[in-house]
Write an enzyme that holds these catalytic residues in place. Structure first.
Site, short mmCIF file in Angstrom:
data_model
loop_
_atom_site.label_atom_id
_atom_site.label_comp_id
_atom_site.label_asym_id
_atom_site.label_seq_id
_atom_site.Cartn_x
_atom_site.Cartn_y
_atom_site.Cartn_z
N GLY A 46 2.45 -5.90 12.34
CA GLY A 46 3.88 -5.74 12.05
C GLY A 46 4.19 -4.30 11.72
O GLY A 46 3.27 -3.49 11.46
N GLN A 51 8.93 2.38 7.50
CA GLN A 51 7.56 2.95 7.51
C GLN A 51 7.46 4.16 8.44
O GLN A 51 6.53 4.94 8.34
CB GLN A 51 6.53 1.89 7.95
CG GLN A 51 6.35 0.77 6.94
CD GLN A 51 5.35 -0.24 7.44
OE1 GLN A 51 5.71 -1.16 8.18
NE2 GLN A 51 4.10 -0.10 7.06
N CYS A 91 -1.66 -3.14 4.81
CA CYS A 91 -0.41 -2.43 5.10
C CYS A 91 -0.73 -1.11 5.79
O CYS A 91 -1.60 -0.37 5.32
CB CYS A 91 0.35 -2.17 3.80
SG CYS A 91 1.92 -1.33 4.05
N LEU A 92 -0.03 -0.83 6.88
CA LEU A 92 -0.29 0.42 7.59
C LEU A 92 0.10 1.63 6.74
O LEU A 92 -0.37 2.74 6.98
CB LEU A 92 0.48 0.44 8.92
CG LEU A 92 0.08 -0.66 9.91
CD1 LEU A 92 0.94 -0.58 11.16
CD2 LEU A 92 -1.40 -0.58 10.27
N HIS A 133 6.65 -9.60 4.10
CA HIS A 133 6.09 -8.25 3.89
C HIS A 133 6.99 -7.19 4.55
O HIS A 133 7.30 -6.16 3.95
CB HIS A 133 4.68 -8.23 4.49
CG HIS A 133 3.94 -6.94 4.42
ND1 HIS A 133 2.79 -6.76 3.69
CD2 HIS A 133 4.17 -5.73 5.03
CE1 HIS A 133 2.35 -5.53 3.85
NE2 HIS A 133 3.17 -4.88 4.66
N GLU A 134 7.44 -7.46 5.78
CA GLU A 134 8.24 -6.46 6.52
C GLU A 134 9.65 -6.33 5.93
O GLU A 134 10.19 -5.23 5.84
CB GLU A 134 8.33 -6.82 8.01
CG GLU A 134 6.99 -6.93 8.73
CD GLU A 134 6.07 -5.74 8.55
OE1 GLU A 134 6.56 -4.63 8.27
OE2 GLU A 134 4.85 -5.93 8.67
N HIS A 137 9.56 -4.13 3.05
CA HIS A 137 9.58 -2.71 3.44
C HIS A 137 11.02 -2.22 3.63
O HIS A 137 11.37 -1.12 3.21
CB HIS A 137 8.84 -2.49 4.76
CG HIS A 137 7.37 -2.28 4.63
ND1 HIS A 137 6.83 -1.27 3.84
CD2 HIS A 137 6.31 -2.90 5.21
CE1 HIS A 137 5.50 -1.30 3.94
NE2 HIS A 137 5.16 -2.29 4.76
#
Ligand code: K1U
Ligand code: ZN
Length: 170
Positions: A46, A51, A91-92, A133-134, A137
């Site tokens: 994702g 981000q 997480c990226l 999660h997204e 963000h």
């Protein structure tokens, strides 16, 4: 198409809140394409626009093994949360760190597609976790915010130490 730079914790820009997309035009489609390319290049499942420092409510997700089932969510919104489930997350924007987070087990959510259609979905498992999660963000929230302050402080110190070592090595 382009691979975008993914911001890393503790970059303050990750705390910015994304704004709704009013009009799905060519620019939004190009952003979504670039986000998908970036997510695949980083081996993520994702990616949220915040981000990559784009303050628009756009999320891309692909949970397929073959990386050939992309989902683009414009203005995603959770309408119902049910139950609790703990899952290990990554997480990226927080590379090489994984920890367990408790979130809703089942969700109902809606979003607009790039074709301007409204989709309503009910889901659980990894997709439910990933959507939560997204959307966090897009609201400037990271999965590590759910950890204890002590754990988060230790992680911040470790990352800052690694950054100092990297800077010295240059
Ligand atoms: O938003 C992101 O930073 C992407 C993130 C999505 C995510 C993974 C796991 C749980 C919740 C949200 C990642 O893709 S982390 C990296 C990763 O490669 C991965 C982690 C777990 C399963 C599969 C892939
Ligand atoms: Zn993340």
């Amino acid at each position: 198409m382009a691979i975008l730079e993914v911001l890393h914790f503790p970059d303050d820009r990750l705390r910015n809140k994304a704004l709704p997309v009013d009009n799905i035009d060519l620019k939004i489609k190009e952003i979504a394409e670039n986000m998908l390319e970036t997510m695949y290049a980083e081996n993520g499942i994702g990616l949220a626009a915040t981000q990559v420092n784009i303050l628009k409510r756009i999320v891309v997700i692909d949970l397929s093994e073959e990386k050939n089932r992309p989902l683009v969510l414009v203005n995603p919104r959770i309408t119902k949360l049910e139950g609790k489930e703990s899952m290990r997350e990554g997480c990226l924007s927080v590379p090489d760190y994984f920890d367990t987070v408790e979130r809703a087990e089942k969700i109902e959510f809606n979003y607009k597609t790039l074709e301007n259609e409204i989709v309503n979905m009910e889901t659980d498992g990894l997709l439910a976790v990933c959507v939560q999660h997204e959307i966090d963000h897009l609201n400037g929230k990271l999965f590590i915010d759910y950890l204890s302050p002590l754990k988060r402080q230790r992680l911040k110190k470790k990352i800052e130490k690694l950054e100092r070592q990297d800077a010295k090595a240059l």
